[in-house]
Scaffold this motif. Structure first.
Motif, mmCIF file in Angstrom:
data_model
loop_
_atom_site.group_PDB
_atom_site.id
_atom_site.type_symbol
_atom_site.label_atom_id
_atom_site.label_comp_id
_atom_site.label_asym_id
_atom_site.label_seq_id
_atom_site.Cartn_x
_atom_site.Cartn_y
_atom_site.Cartn_z
ATOM 1 N N GLU A 82 -4.539 -1.021 -0.384
ATOM 2 C CA GLU A 82 -4.909 -1.967 -1.433
ATOM 3 C C GLU A 82 -3.801 -2.137 -2.473
ATOM 4 N N THR A 83 -3.749 -3.342 -3.021
ATOM 5 C CA THR A 83 -2.830 -3.575 -4.147
ATOM 6 C C THR A 83 -3.613 -3.827 -5.432
ATOM 7 N N ALA B 92 -8.434 5.590 0.936
ATOM 8 C CA ALA B 92 -7.792 4.466 0.253
ATOM 9 C C ALA B 92 -6.434 4.882 -0.291
ATOM 10 N N ASN B 93 -5.478 3.975 -0.137
ATOM 11 C CA ASN B 93 -4.165 4.236 -0.748
ATOM 12 C C ASN B 93 -3.610 2.950 -1.342
ATOM 13 N N TRP B 94 -2.901 3.137 -2.492
ATOM 14 C CA TRP B 94 -2.210 2.005 -3.091
ATOM 15 C C TRP B 94 -1.005 1.677 -2.216
ATOM 16 N N ALA C 78 -12.207 -0.260 -1.299
ATOM 17 C CA ALA C 78 -12.388 0.806 -0.310
ATOM 18 C C ALA C 78 -13.876 0.980 0.003
ATOM 19 N N LEU D 296 -8.702 -0.605 -6.055
ATOM 20 C CA LEU D 296 -8.674 0.343 -4.932
ATOM 21 C C LEU D 296 -10.073 0.828 -4.554
ATOM 22 N N GLU D 297 -10.781 1.342 -5.550
ATOM 23 C CA GLU D 297 -12.072 1.958 -5.248
ATOM 24 C C GLU D 297 -13.089 0.924 -4.752
#
Ligand code: PMT
Length: 421
Positions: free
Chosen positions: A329-330, A351-353, A337, A333-334
């Protein structure tokens, strides 16, 4: 939770310039949950003071072979009975030679000789690159390896002497990760895992394709860690330049469609599916049979169609494994996700940035992991280290008796059903 948690690590410091990094090493070992005691050679005390190591380790530092304060005046024997592992960092050429020969003329070499069977002895060599490649050092290295000694590094790069080459001590965080790997528990023994990794490529014509920046590092790290934790691992990978991790069965694919086919071919009997690949969401409706030529216009439109959603397809199987998806995600995020957790029918979403300096391509990542009723946040670390923690978490979700507490932690109300994220 690091596998170093509760472990007793004896850090031996010999006399090299890299000794200045050892207070940080001690701090990171303690951050990982280890108790640290330090033994310094006399030469090491000329580079850094015992007081600094005492302050960082929280324990008295030992330098003398004949220690009047130790029980029966045999500090080396007392110390050799204490650790779960010994790490000598930096390990100089001289220290390696003494260990190879078996000298017992100072506290550090003596306690290494007296070490109980099964206690790992690990060395982080640090020396001028010519000293490292000298036949005598290579011979000592081979002797020590043949005896089961673990070598962490050295690495390549600029050296204190001004030269460049193989002989730098591994960075403290990497040493901690190397050490942690020795204590990995076989929590996935008997499990069969299927992992996707890397990008997919969707062909426009014979020489062009649509793809993304995924290097495969996160997925390969998971495959390596899962194999080390005792699982049977199949890695379905898009194009990457990475070597296959040991004991991992690798299946190379190119497009999303091929990846789906390979996953469905191998999903049967798998207990865990981890979708780490960055699969293209769209592909060209038509792949031109020949290289597309420039047209008269300045712009060109591509007509794309959705690819199959691999992880959602696996989630929908009648006999499904434990399904873990990733969310890159950009923004938000939460929330995004949690939507993927719900909409793709996942048991867990990681989830990761992406778009910054970690996530895609980098050796590092930071993960926020969500499942129904819980969450875990893993701060920035190497992908190889995060992989172990994530897999421990998955193992604990499958078998809560393994590690009560690991999967505790509540999340806000799950996101409502919405458009597919
Ligand atoms: O490879 P690295 O350079 O190490 O970078 C790691 C990574 C950033 C690629 C990795 O950590 C990661 O986030 N992987 C998922 C990337 C992604 O495609 O995320 P997404 O949010 O677009 O997709 C969500 C989930 O659906 C993912 O599990 C993805 O594998 C899956 N998916 C997506 C599309 C599709 N057609 N099929 C799928 O299965």
């Amino acid at each position: 939770m690091s596998s170093l948690s509760g472990k007793r690590i004896l850090l031996g410091i010999s006399g090299g310039i890299a000794a200045y990094k050892t207070p940080e090493l001690v701090r990171r070992l303690r951050d990982a949950g280890a108790t640290v005691r330090v033994v310094m050679t006399h030469a090491a005390t000329t580079f850094i003071t015992p007081l600094t190591l005492q302050a960082t380790s929280g324990n008295p530092v030992h330098t003398e072979l004949l220690d009047h304060t130790a029980e029966a005046g045999m500090g080396h024997i007392e110390l050799s009975r204490w650790p779960d592992a010994v790490l000598i960092a930096p390990a100089t050429a001289n220290r390696m030679a003494r260990l190879a020969v078996g000298l017992a003329d100072d506290l550090l070499s003596t306690l290494c000789l007296a070490l109980a069977e099964g206690v790992p002895l690990c060395l982080a060599p640090a020396m001028n690159h010519r000293m490292w490649s000298a036949p005598a050092t290579m011979h000592n290295r081979d002797t020590l390896l043949a005896r089961g000694v673990h070598l962490f590094g050295p690495t390549n790069g600029p050296q204190a002497c001004g030269e460049v080459g193989l002989g730098r001590m591994e960075e403290p965080q990497h040493l901690v990760e190397d050490l942690a790997r020795l204590f990995v528990r076989p929590w996935l023994a008997g499990q069969s895992l299927l992992i996707t990794a890397g990008p997919t490529r969707e062909a426009l014509d014979p020489v062009r394709f649509l793809s993304n920046r995924s290097s495969g590092k996160m997925g390969y790290a998971l495959a390596a860690a899962a194999a080390a934790m005792g699982a049977q691992v199949t890695l379905v990978t898009g194009p990457t330049s990475l070597p296959t991790p040991p004991n991992v069965r690798r299946i190379d694919v190119v497009s999303a469609q091929e990846m789906l086919g390979a996953v469905l071919d191998h999903i049967r009997d798998c207990g865990i599916f981890i979708a780490c690949a960055a699969v293209a969401d769209y592909r060209p409706v038509v792949t031109a049979p020949h290289k597309i030529k420039k047209q008269g216009e300045n712009t060109m439109a591509l007509v794309l169609e959705r690819t199959e959603d691999i992880v959602a397809t696996v989630s929908a199987l009648p006999q499904r494994p434990f399904v873990v998806g990733f969310a890159a995600e950009t923004e938000q995020l939460e929330a995004n996700a949690l939507k993927k957790l719900h909409n793709k029918g996942l048991d867990m979403v990681v989830a990761n940035w992406v778009g910054g300096e970690i996530g895609f391509e980098s050796d590092d990542n930071a993960l926020q992991i969500y499942w129904a009723g819980g969450q875990k946040i893993l701060a920035r670390a190497r992908k190889s280290a995060l992989a172990y923690t994530l897999l421990e978490l998955i193992a604990a979700r499958l078998n809560p008796g393994l590690h009560p507490g690991l999967t505790s932690g509540h999340i806000p109300t799950p996101a409502p059903t919405g458009a597919t994220a």
